[in-house]
Design a protein around this motif. Sequence first.
Motif, PDB file in Angstrom:
ATOM      1  N   ASN A   1       1.519  -1.395   0.071  1.00 48.26           N
ATOM      2  CA  ASN A   1      -0.032   0.450  -0.247  1.00 48.26           C
ATOM      3  C   ASN A   1       0.925   0.978  -0.029  1.00 48.26           C
ATOM      4  N   PRO A   2       0.801   1.647  -1.028  1.00 43.32           N
ATOM      5  CA  PRO A   2       1.885   3.158  -1.072  1.00 43.32           C
ATOM      6  C   PRO A   2       1.717   4.139  -0.041  1.00 43.32           C
ATOM      7  N   ALA A   3       0.232   4.456   0.043  1.00 42.92           N
ATOM      8  CA  ALA A   3      -0.047   5.234   1.699  1.00 42.92           C
ATOM      9  C   ALA A   3       0.830   4.738   3.247  1.00 42.92           C
ATOM     10  N   LYS A   4       1.402   3.443   2.734  1.00 42.73           N
ATOM     11  CA  LYS A   4       2.070   2.883   4.662  1.00 42.73           C
ATOM     12  C   LYS A   4       3.491   2.366   4.121  1.00 42.73           C
ATOM     13  N   ASP A   5       3.241   1.837   2.470  1.00 48.25           N
ATOM     14  CA  ASP A   5       4.953   0.825   2.800  1.00 48.25           C
ATOM     15  C   ASP A   5       6.096   1.020   1.405  1.00 48.25           C
ATOM     16  N   PHE A   6       6.792   0.849   1.272  1.00 43.49           N
ATOM     17  CA  PHE A   6       7.746   1.029   0.193  1.00 43.49           C
ATOM     18  C   PHE A   6       7.123   0.241  -1.241  1.00 43.49           C
ATOM     19  N   THR A   7       6.669   1.210  -1.759  1.00 42.14           N
ATOM     20  CA  THR A   7       6.483   0.184  -3.655  1.00 42.14           C
ATOM     21  C   THR A   7       6.738   0.185  -4.521  1.00 42.14           C
ATOM     22  N   ALA A   8       7.402  -0.339  -5.060  1.00 37.66           N
ATOM     23  CA  ALA A   8       7.462  -0.283  -6.778  1.00 37.66           C
ATOM     24  C   ALA A   8       6.914  -0.600  -7.399  1.00 37.66           C
ATOM     25  N   LYS A   9       6.552   0.840  -8.147  1.00 41.51           N
ATOM     26  CA  LYS A   9       5.275   1.198  -9.236  1.00 41.51           C
ATOM     27  C   LYS A   9       5.486   0.753 -10.445  1.00 41.51           C
ATOM     28  N   ASP A  10       6.741   0.483 -10.843  1.00 35.49           N
ATOM     29  CA  ASP A  10       7.822   0.160 -12.050  1.00 35.49           C
ATOM     30  C   ASP A  10       8.885  -0.050 -12.795  1.00 35.49           C
ATOM     31  N   VAL A  11       8.816  -1.002 -13.377  1.00 33.70           N
ATOM     32  CA  VAL A  11      10.639  -1.285 -13.887  1.00 33.70           C
ATOM     33  C   VAL A  11      10.682  -0.956 -14.858  1.00 33.70           C
ATOM     34  N   ILE A  12      12.124  -0.990 -15.055  1.00 35.25           N
ATOM     35  CA  ILE A  12      12.911  -0.116 -16.936  1.00 35.25           C
ATOM     36  C   ILE A  12      13.201  -1.147 -17.091  1.00 35.25           C
ATOM     37  N   PHE A  13      13.752  -2.013 -17.935  1.00 33.38           N
ATOM     38  CA  PHE A  13      14.949  -3.320 -18.079  1.00 33.38           C
ATOM     39  C   PHE A  13      14.963  -2.417 -19.719  1.00 33.38           C
ATOM     40  N   TYR A  14      16.820  -2.638 -19.297  1.00 30.62           N
ATOM     41  CA  TYR A  14      17.682  -2.059 -20.543  1.00 30.62           C
ATOM     42  C   TYR A  14      18.429  -3.027 -21.208  1.00 30.62           C
ATOM     43  N   GLU A  15      18.490  -3.483 -22.839  1.00 30.20           N
ATOM     44  CA  GLU A  15      18.755  -4.013 -23.354  1.00 30.20           C
ATOM     45  C   GLU A  15      20.202  -4.763 -23.197  1.00 30.20           C
ATOM     46  N   GLY A  16      21.192  -3.117 -22.879  1.00 31.31           N
ATOM     47  CA  GLY A  16      22.540  -3.968 -22.034  1.00 31.31           C
ATOM     48  C   GLY A  16      23.664  -2.713 -22.192  1.00 31.31           C
ATOM     49  N   ALA A  17      25.102  -2.901 -21.633  1.00 29.16           N
ATOM     50  CA  ALA A  17      25.876  -1.895 -21.135  1.00 29.16           C
ATOM     51  C   ALA A  17      25.520  -0.573 -21.657  1.00 29.16           C
ATOM     52  N   PRO A  18      25.433  -0.511 -23.341  1.00 25.87           N
ATOM     53  CA  PRO A  18      25.302   0.700 -24.155  1.00 25.87           C
ATOM     54  C   PRO A  18      24.227   1.600 -23.268  1.00 25.87           C
ATOM     55  N   GLN A  19      22.957   0.555 -23.661  1.00 26.27           N
ATOM     56  CA  GLN A  19      21.553   1.722 -23.272  1.00 26.27           C
ATOM     57  C   GLN A  19      22.004   1.495 -21.874  1.00 26.27           C
ATOM     58  N   PHE A  20      22.225   1.324 -20.999  1.00 24.81           N
ATOM     59  CA  PHE A  20      21.947   1.305 -19.942  1.00 24.81           C
ATOM     60  C   PHE A  20      22.779   2.733 -19.074  1.00 24.81           C
ATOM     61  N   ALA A  21      23.833   2.921 -19.711  1.00 23.93           N
ATOM     62  CA  ALA A  21      25.322   3.674 -19.355  1.00 23.93           C
ATOM     63  C   ALA A  21      24.626   5.383 -19.865  1.00 23.93           C
ATOM     64  N   LYS A  22      23.771   4.855 -21.080  1.00 24.42           N
ATOM     65  CA  LYS A  22      23.216   6.285 -20.888  1.00 24.42           C
ATOM     66  C   LYS A  22      22.084   6.427 -20.352  1.00 24.42           C
ATOM     67  N   ALA A  23      21.530   5.579 -20.320  1.00 23.42           N
ATOM     68  CA  ALA A  23      20.445   6.414 -18.964  1.00 23.42           C
ATOM     69  C   ALA A  23      20.369   6.469 -17.395  1.00 23.42           C
ATOM     70  N   VAL A  24      21.725   5.850 -17.476  1.00 22.76           N
ATOM     71  CA  VAL A  24      22.494   6.608 -16.208  1.00 22.76           C
ATOM     72  C   VAL A  24      23.414   7.370 -16.281  1.00 22.76           C
ATOM     73  N   GLY A  25      23.812   8.294 -16.707  1.00 20.25           N
ATOM     74  CA  GLY A  25      24.832   8.688 -17.585  1.00 20.25           C
ATOM     75  C   GLY A  25      23.330  10.013 -17.497  1.00 20.25           C
ATOM     76  N   ALA A  26      23.095  10.284 -18.588  1.00 18.68           N
ATOM     77  CA  ALA A  26      21.525  11.120 -18.087  1.00 18.68           C
ATOM     78  C   ALA A  26      20.796  11.585 -16.274  1.00 18.68           C
ATOM     79  N   ASP A  27      20.871  10.811 -16.020  1.00 16.06           N
ATOM     80  CA  ASP A  27      20.897  10.958 -15.269  1.00 16.06           C
ATOM     81  C   ASP A  27      21.201  11.630 -13.997  1.00 16.06           C
ATOM     82  N   ILE A  28      22.856  10.850 -13.971  1.00 20.89           N
ATOM     83  CA  ILE A  28      23.972  11.866 -13.075  1.00 20.89           C
ATOM     84  C   ILE A  28      24.521  12.635 -13.590  1.00 20.89           C
ATOM     85  N   SER A  29      23.762  13.536 -14.501  1.00 22.41           N
ATOM     86  CA  SER A  29      24.352  15.200 -14.912  1.00 22.41           C
ATOM     87  C   SER A  29      23.166  15.888 -14.709  1.00 22.41           C
TER      88      SER A  29
END
Length: 387
Positions: free
Chosen positions: A100-128
């Motif tokens: 229950n998101p009002a009471k508990d930690f709740t995972a609401k969404d999962v995104i899967f990356y096809e490989g290291a390059p795609q992940f590196a691009k996404a995490v790099g953008a978030d870091i910046s």
Amino acid sequence: MTVRSKSYLVVALALAVTGCAGGKPHDLLNRTTVSVPASDIAATHEIFVATTRQRATKEPRQVYDGDRSLTTSFARVDVTVPKSHQVGAIERAKGSANSNPAKDFTAKDVIFYEGAPQFAKAVGADISMRGDRALVFVHGFNNGFDDGIYRLTQIAHDTKYPGTPVLFSWASSGKTTGYIYDKESANAARDDLEATLRMLAKTKVKSIDIIAHSMGTWVTMEALRQLAITGDRDLGGKLGYVILASPDIDVDVFKKQMIRYGKPDKPFAILLSADDRALKLSSLISGDKPRVGDYGNAADLASYGVSVVDLSQAKGGDRLNHAKFADNPMLVQLLGDRLRAPAGLASDEPDPTQLKNLGQGLGKAVGSVAEIVITTPFKVLTIATGG
């Protein structure tokens, strides 16, 4: 004592320590969407993931299970924290019930990356976007994928970490009786953690901080050792804080790892506690040899260039006393105060005034007269608390 009787004793002690005879569910995702008013949510955290686990095909709600993969997979999990959250706690639904998101930690969404390059691009953008810093968390023994996700969410939220949280999730079985399997999984994940750290260093990140817990400290030390062997022990100057909490590493092995790594240039801390019951079990399994996380000679460890923080008299969040760094509210606050200052600007020598304030504040968490002892390569600092 025979080998068989010792094995029975180990299992009995494990069950007594954990208080359960079976594995708990490791479901991360809800069966159905649970909607609550936005006012009930304190924050949503995007947790980037590099993992050596296999996808959970039999139990898809787990997302990743305890089986090993020969390759690293990448994902992002979005987790909400309820406004009712208490610092140091991980509020979770019981069993396989929906969160229950009002009471508990709740995972609401999962995104899967096809490989290291795609992940590196996404995490790099978030870091910046978030301030050019990344916090890598490496979980410990007996952790499901869900446990690592929620623990890092809690740490990032409670410490107010000013950067991108990245979970390195190795293939722990998530079972009390899986110690040997977990140990082998940790060994198998060393190269993957090293590769993940190198990947992060190739982004525009300025500081990569690492918090490792329990058996995860073994994976971390081995990855750092491997970096040192290749002549890149500080990731081109981008390695920040290294915090090893309750290290489940043989003391002699740790010393050899530090000899190869060399004395650290940035703040490098070991958090230990003499009343860590989980490490008592680990010591028994490992031939009654001391583990770094409950070692009684802080000065010996500090001689290798690290700072040792003895939390023996601080309260733990449960009877194991194995995760004080994250489940003791005051210690979490102090950890956050440290992490928010970039490692390049931090000193290995704590400021005396800060120590006095730290001691006064910690007394509220301890609840009685106690001491926290910080042993650095240069001196021993005793902080009186409580009273």
